[in-house]
Every structure is written in C-alpha cells, then in structure tokens.
Design a protein around this motif. Structure first.
Motif, PDB file in Angstrom:
ATOM      1  N   VAL A 102       0.877  -1.163   0.000  1.00  0.00           N
ATOM      2  CA  VAL A 102       0.000   0.000   0.000  1.00  0.00           C
ATOM      3  C   VAL A 102       0.918   1.218   0.000  1.00  0.00           C
ATOM      4  CG1 VAL A 102      -1.679   1.317   1.334  1.00  0.00           C
ATOM      5  CG2 VAL A 102      -1.884  -1.176   1.173  1.00  0.00           C
ATOM      6  N   ALA A 103       0.777   2.064  -1.032  1.00  0.00           N
ATOM      7  CA  ALA A 103       1.593   3.278  -1.123  1.00  0.00           C
ATOM      8  C   ALA A 103       0.787   4.445  -0.583  1.00  0.00           C
ATOM      9  CB  ALA A 103       1.987   3.527  -2.575  1.00  0.00           C
ATOM     10  N   VAL A 104       1.348   5.128   0.409  1.00  0.00           N
ATOM     11  CA  VAL A 104       0.664   6.239   1.056  1.00  0.00           C
ATOM     12  C   VAL A 104       1.238   7.557   0.547  1.00  0.00           C
ATOM     13  CG1 VAL A 104       0.035   7.299   3.255  1.00  0.00           C
ATOM     14  CG2 VAL A 104       0.410   4.822   3.124  1.00  0.00           C
ATOM     15  N   ALA A 105       0.371   8.409  -0.005  1.00  0.00           N
ATOM     16  CA  ALA A 105       0.835   9.735  -0.437  1.00  0.00           C
ATOM     17  C   ALA A 105       0.849  10.651   0.781  1.00  0.00           C
ATOM     18  CB  ALA A 105      -0.106  10.280  -1.501  1.00  0.00           C
ATOM     19  N   PRO A 106       2.012  11.256   1.075  1.00  0.00           N
ATOM     20  CA  PRO A 106       2.093  12.100   2.270  1.00  0.00           C
ATOM     21  C   PRO A 106       1.430  13.452   2.036  1.00  0.00           C
ATOM     22  CG  PRO A 106       4.151  12.173   1.082  1.00  0.00           C
ATOM     23  CD  PRO A 106       3.277  11.236   0.324  1.00  0.00           C
ATOM     24  N   ARG A 107       0.937  14.042   3.128  1.00  0.00           N
ATOM     25  CA  ARG A 107       0.393  15.400   2.975  1.00  0.00           C
ATOM     26  C   ARG A 107       1.546  16.389   2.831  1.00  0.00           C
ATOM     27  NH1 ARG A 107      -3.469  16.545   7.824  1.00  0.00           N
ATOM     28  NH2 ARG A 107      -1.564  15.768   8.769  1.00  0.00           N
ATOM     29  N   ASP A 108       2.625  16.100   3.583  1.00  0.00           N
ATOM     30  CA  ASP A 108       3.796  16.979   3.565  1.00  0.00           C
ATOM     31  C   ASP A 108       4.865  16.324   2.695  1.00  0.00           C
ATOM     32  OD1 ASP A 108       5.674  18.852   4.125  1.00  0.00           O
ATOM     33  OD2 ASP A 108       5.805  18.462   6.284  1.00  0.00           O
ATOM     34  N   PHE A 126       2.044  -8.769   9.826  1.00  0.00           N
ATOM     35  CA  PHE A 126       1.202  -9.770  10.475  1.00  0.00           C
ATOM     36  C   PHE A 126      -0.234  -9.224  10.519  1.00  0.00           C
ATOM     37  CE2 PHE A 126       5.379 -10.761  12.333  1.00  0.00           C
ATOM     38  CZ  PHE A 126       5.410 -12.136  12.153  1.00  0.00           C
ATOM     39  N   PRO A 127      -1.234 -10.103  10.468  1.00  0.00           N
ATOM     40  CA  PRO A 127      -2.622  -9.617  10.543  1.00  0.00           C
ATOM     41  C   PRO A 127      -2.845  -8.687  11.740  1.00  0.00           C
ATOM     42  CG  PRO A 127      -2.587 -11.952  10.022  1.00  0.00           C
ATOM     43  CD  PRO A 127      -1.162 -11.559  10.286  1.00  0.00           C
ATOM     44  N   ALA A 128      -2.190  -9.007  12.859  1.00  0.00           N
ATOM     45  CA  ALA A 128      -2.376  -8.198  14.070  1.00  0.00           C
ATOM     46  C   ALA A 128      -1.786  -6.795  13.934  1.00  0.00           C
ATOM     47  CB  ALA A 128      -1.741  -8.909  15.266  1.00  0.00           C
ATOM     48  N   ASP A 129      -0.925  -6.589  12.926  1.00  0.00           N
ATOM     49  CA  ASP A 129      -0.309  -5.259  12.743  1.00  0.00           C
ATOM     50  C   ASP A 129      -1.277  -4.255  12.122  1.00  0.00           C
ATOM     51  OD1 ASP A 129       2.121  -6.231  13.663  1.00  0.00           O
ATOM     52  OD2 ASP A 129       2.845  -6.718  11.643  1.00  0.00           O
ATOM     53  N   LEU A 130      -2.294  -4.772  11.431  1.00  0.00           N
ATOM     54  CA  LEU A 130      -3.130  -3.881  10.612  1.00  0.00           C
ATOM     55  C   LEU A 130      -3.881  -2.850  11.452  1.00  0.00           C
ATOM     56  CD1 LEU A 130      -4.379  -6.417   7.924  1.00  0.00           C
ATOM     57  CD2 LEU A 130      -2.313  -5.002   7.951  1.00  0.00           C
ATOM     58  N   ASP A 131      -4.400  -3.269  12.609  1.00  0.00           N
ATOM     59  CA  ASP A 131      -5.125  -2.323  13.465  1.00  0.00           C
ATOM     60  C   ASP A 131      -4.205  -1.219  13.958  1.00  0.00           C
ATOM     61  OD1 ASP A 131      -7.516  -3.589  13.149  1.00  0.00           O
ATOM     62  OD2 ASP A 131      -7.275  -4.867  14.932  1.00  0.00           O
ATOM     63  N   GLU A 132      -2.973  -1.608  14.301  1.00  0.00           N
ATOM     64  CA  GLU A 132      -1.989  -0.631  14.772  1.00  0.00           C
ATOM     65  C   GLU A 132      -1.691   0.398  13.661  1.00  0.00           C
ATOM     66  OE1 GLU A 132      -0.653  -0.525  17.892  1.00  0.00           O
ATOM     67  OE2 GLU A 132       0.461   1.274  17.310  1.00  0.00           O
ATOM     68  N   ILE A 133      -1.594  -0.084  12.438  1.00  0.00           N
ATOM     69  CA  ILE A 133      -1.307   0.801  11.303  1.00  0.00           C
ATOM     70  C   ILE A 133      -2.462   1.779  11.079  1.00  0.00           C
ATOM     71  CG2 ILE A 133      -1.114   0.812   8.769  1.00  0.00           C
ATOM     72  CD1 ILE A 133       0.579  -1.781   9.125  1.00  0.00           C
ATOM     73  N   LEU A 134      -3.685   1.255  11.133  1.00  0.00           N
ATOM     74  CA  LEU A 134      -4.850   2.133  10.933  1.00  0.00           C
ATOM     75  C   LEU A 134      -4.904   3.201  12.024  1.00  0.00           C
ATOM     76  CD1 LEU A 134      -7.392  -0.555   9.807  1.00  0.00           C
ATOM     77  CD2 LEU A 134      -6.722   1.459   8.486  1.00  0.00           C
ATOM     78  N   GLN A 135      -4.634   2.779  13.258  1.00  0.00           N
ATOM     79  CA  GLN A 135      -4.633   3.728  14.378  1.00  0.00           C
ATOM     80  C   GLN A 135      -3.574   4.813  14.150  1.00  0.00           C
ATOM     81  OE1 GLN A 135      -6.832   4.082  16.629  1.00  0.00           O
ATOM     82  NE2 GLN A 135      -5.754   5.762  17.639  1.00  0.00           N
ATOM     83  N   ALA A 136      -2.413   4.394  13.700  1.00  0.00           N
ATOM     84  CA  ALA A 136      -1.320   5.358  13.458  1.00  0.00           C
ATOM     85  C   ALA A 136      -1.738   6.397  12.428  1.00  0.00           C
ATOM     86  CB  ALA A 136      -0.072   4.620  12.976  1.00  0.00           C
ATOM     87  N   PHE A 137      -2.378   5.943  11.349  1.00  0.00           N
ATOM     88  CA  PHE A 137      -2.758   6.894  10.314  1.00  0.00           C
ATOM     89  C   PHE A 137      -3.924   7.777  10.715  1.00  0.00           C
ATOM     90  CE2 PHE A 137       0.041   4.327   7.735  1.00  0.00           C
ATOM     91  CZ  PHE A 137       0.679   5.313   6.993  1.00  0.00           C
ATOM     92  N   ARG A 138      -4.802   7.212  11.588  1.00  0.00           N
ATOM     93  CA  ARG A 138      -5.873   8.067  12.136  1.00  0.00           C
ATOM     94  C   ARG A 138      -5.238   9.220  12.895  1.00  0.00           C
ATOM     95  NH1 ARG A 138      -8.270   3.430  14.120  1.00  0.00           N
ATOM     96  NH2 ARG A 138      -9.700   2.673  12.547  1.00  0.00           N
ATOM     97  N   GLU A 139      -4.203   8.913  13.697  1.00  0.00           N
ATOM     98  CA  GLU A 139      -3.567   9.952  14.519  1.00  0.00           C
ATOM     99  C   GLU A 139      -2.728  10.905  13.700  1.00  0.00           C
ATOM    100  OE1 GLU A 139      -1.545   8.096  17.819  1.00  0.00           O
ATOM    101  OE2 GLU A 139      -3.353   6.959  18.313  1.00  0.00           O
ATOM    102  N   THR A 140      -1.972  10.389  12.733  1.00  0.00           N
ATOM    103  CA  THR A 140      -1.136  11.292  11.929  1.00  0.00           C
ATOM    104  C   THR A 140      -1.991  12.172  11.025  1.00  0.00           C
ATOM    105  OG1 THR A 140      -0.841   9.532  10.314  1.00  0.00           O
ATOM    106  CG2 THR A 140       0.965   9.887  11.841  1.00  0.00           C
ATOM    107  N   ALA A 141      -3.188  11.667  10.667  1.00  0.00           N
ATOM    108  CA  ALA A 141      -4.078  12.474   9.809  1.00  0.00           C
ATOM    109  C   ALA A 141      -4.678  13.629  10.597  1.00  0.00           C
ATOM    110  CB  ALA A 141      -5.184  11.596   9.230  1.00  0.00           C
ATOM    111  N   SER A 142      -4.842  13.430  11.904  1.00  0.00           N
ATOM    112  CA  SER A 142      -5.535  14.468  12.675  1.00  0.00           C
ATOM    113  C   SER A 142      -4.562  15.512  13.226  1.00  0.00           C
ATOM    114  CB  SER A 142      -6.315  13.837  13.845  1.00  0.00           C
ATOM    115  OG  SER A 142      -5.401  13.233  14.739  1.00  0.00           O
TER     116      SER A 142
END
Ligand SMILES: *Cc1c(COP(=O)(O)O)cnc(C)c1O
Length: 367
Positions: free
Chosen positions: A312-318, A351-367
């Motif tokens: 998954v390629a993420v385009a940065p805001r900055d 790992f499957p268990a990593d996905l929730d952590e990743i989503l949480q991270a992006f929720r926080e970095t987005a805000s």
C-alpha cells in the motif's frame, strides 16, 4: 535488522514453558542423574539433516569460532579467495581465522577456484579445507567454484576435515517458492562435509543460535573444547529451537514458521491483502494506492533475487520523509520504505495483528 526471525507460536510457547519452572535441560530422566545439555535437540537435528551428531552454540559466528579453534588452531586452513566473506559487524573470515590461531591459506582467484587449487595447497600444516557460503553476495559472470561434494572427496582422500559455513542454514528447498541457489543443510551433509555450521535465526526461522552438525568424531572434539562452555546456549533458546525444528519434522514448517510463511505467500494473496488494507485506509481519509513491489529476502540470504509482492503506497500530505520519521517514532514504531515520494507498507512482512496498529497510526497522523 528488525530482530532477525520472528518466532512461531510453538517456539514461543516452548520458551515460556521451560522458563517458568524447572527443566530437564541437564537431567537424564531415565538414569536419574546429570544429563547432556544437547540431548533434546541433537537427535532432532540429526534426523532432519542426516548428520551423525550435532550441537548448538550462541550464534553462527560463535560456531565458526569454536570449529576453527578446536580443529585448526596452530595450522593452516585452505579457503577460496572467492569466499573470504564479511558478514557485517566486522566479522570477516580472515580475521576470525587469525583470532582462532589458524593461518589462512588463500587459493584460487576472486572469480575462479578449482579443486586442483585446494589440492596443490595441501601440506603438512593443513588442518582443514573450509568452504564459506557467499550468503550476502554473489560473484557472477566468468566464475568457477568447487562443490561441497568435490571438496569433501578431496578431504577424505587426504584425511583432512572439510568444514562448511553455510550461513543461513536452510532446511527446506526454496526453489518452489521461486528462490534459487540457496543450499540446504541436508545437501551438504549428504555431500560428505565433515562439519557444517549455520544460523538459527536466519532462514531457519528460530531463535538466535549457531547450529553445528557433522561427523561424530569432529563434533565430540568441539563439545570437549573449553570454548564450548563459554559459547553455550540457555534453556530458552534450546526450547524455542527444539520447537522450531519440530515443525520441520512434522512437515508444517511452511505454515508455522513466520519467515517461511512470509516467503511462501503468493503475489495473488498479497494483492488481495493490499487491496483490503487500501480500502480500510481510504476509509479514514488517507490517500492510498496498491502498487506492485519486488522483495529482497535480506538477513544475509539469497542476495541477488527478489520475490514479487504488493504494497500500500501512502501519499504524504507533507513529505514522505516527514511521514516516515513520524511513523518510525511512534510508541509502536512502523518502519516503512520510501519510493517515488510515497511511503510503502509491503504486505509480505505484515502480520494480521499489525493492521489495526497501522490504521490507528494513520488516524492519529491524519488528525
Ligand atoms: C550470518 C552469517 C554468519 C554469522 O551468523 P550469526 O548467526 O549472525 O552469528 C556466519 N557466516 C555466514 C556465511 C553468514 O551468512
């Protein structure tokens, strides 16, 4: 560089079990007296590799140190100029040999070494013929090297032990996974090499360990050497290693052992996972796209080949560098790769268990 092999559930459970209470690590239940430290893991290693005897030390660097100290000190070791490996952390074959009190006798050239080069260098001083797997580089083009079988045959005819440092220590043929030229331990044992060493936490997928297998008379010398005690492994390592090896014996290694199951994932499986993560990340307002990638294996194995994967390629805001640094400095660090000013999350190593952590991270970095 993220801690070498991740352990299987079975290995973790074994380490936990053995560390919580008492253990029969050095107790012989049949005799009711002090037993051998390697009694549990040695038969399993012999069964899996076809070797007569086995032992385990702290890591493969320690294994090489012990082997050269016990078998070659005070004499010469003949090695190809194409195999004077540095594995990183300033562990260089010529320096290790010097530290063990052996004299390196280089033969051949960087790109070509023939059996006659070894044969012509044998003298009264020769204590061993050493083959080192070029685990983290390849010499390609106009090349020639001597097979373990040919070297073993020469050693046998001149009564000189043949040692091989296999590096990664692969117990399964990786060719069906699309990776060529990674030798298996079984093949070198079958070829007649006297003493072989390899890592426990590279392609084997177990705890940090240096595994030594080979002819009984050689392994006995190693077990009796004073360094063996200094380099010995603890009960956690032995328990985790035994459980890891048991998966190979059960035929479930590709499913159970994380490094192998990661390597075995098909591009189609990885693409589906990437699309699923992409949808979830898009749902929280991150600009993402599925891209195809090429994965090197790393960890000093299969240096010139890659496996096809998806990320998954993420385009940065900055900037991608700023996002990468932000993710890296979280309480649970997320290490991404940057390509074309985007941050890549490659599915193969998640790992499957990593996905929730990743989503949480992006929720926080987005805000
Ligand atoms: C990795 C490697 C070693 C060292 O193994 P460790 O388990 O990291 O100590 C030694 N020789 C070769 C050829 C290697 O690839």
């Amino acid at each position: 560089n993220l801690g070498r092999a991740c352990l299987s559930d079975r290995a973790l459970a074994a380490a936990r079990g053995v560390s919580q209470g008492y253990s029969t690590l050095e107790y012989d239940l049949t005799a009711g007296e002090r037993g051998q430290r390697y009694a549990h893991v040695e038969p399993l290693l012999c069964r899996l590799t076809g070797a007569e005897a086995a032992m385990v030390v702290n890591n493969n660097a320690a294994a090489v140190l012990l082997i050269l100290s016990a078998l070659t000190a005070g004499g010469e070791v003949i090695t190809s100029r194409g195999e004077l490996v540095e594995i990183g952390g300033s562990f260089r074959m010529p320096d290790v040999m010097a530290a063990c009190g052996a004299v390196l006798r280089e033969v051949g050239s960087t790109n070509k070494t023939r059996l006659s080069d070894y044969a012509n260098a044998i003298s009264e001083q020769t204590r061993a013929l050493l083959k080192v797997h070029t685990s983290n580089y390849r010499i390609v083009g106009f090349t020639e090297s001597v097979s373990p079988a040919a070297l073993a045959e020469l050693g046998r005819s001149r009564s000189i032990p043949v040692i091989e440092d296999l590096g990664s220590g692969c117990l399964v043929d990786l060719a069906p996974l699309g990776l060529r030229d990674e030798p298996t331990v079984q093949a070198s044992v079958k070829a007649g090499v006297d003493v072989l060493s390899f890592s426990g936490d590279k392609l084997l997928g177990g705890p940090q360990a240096g595994i030594i297998v080979g002819k009984r008379h050689c392994i006995d010398l190693l077990k009796r050497h004073p360094l063996a005690r200094a380099l010995r492994v603890d009960k956690l390592t032995l328990a985790a290693l035994e459980a890891t090896l048991q998966a190979y014996a059960d035929g479930t290694a590709l499913q159970e052992i994380p490094v192998l199951s990661m390597l075995a994932q098909t591009p189609e499986e990885l693409r589906q996972q990437a699309e699923s993560l992409c949808r979830r990340m898009g749902g929280i307002g991150v600009t993402v796209e599925v891209v195809s990638t090429e994965n090197p294996v790393g960890g000093g194995a299969v240096p010139t080949q890659t496996l096809p994967s998806f990320a998954v390629a993420v385009a940065p805001r900055d900037s991608a560098a700023a996002l990468e640094a932000q993710l890296r400095q979280r309480p649970v660090p997320i290490i991404v790769r940057i390509a074309h000013d985007r941050c890549l999350l490659d599915m193969r190593t998640l790992f499957p268990a990593d996905l929730d952590e990743i989503l949480q991270a992006f929720r926080e970095t987005a805000s």
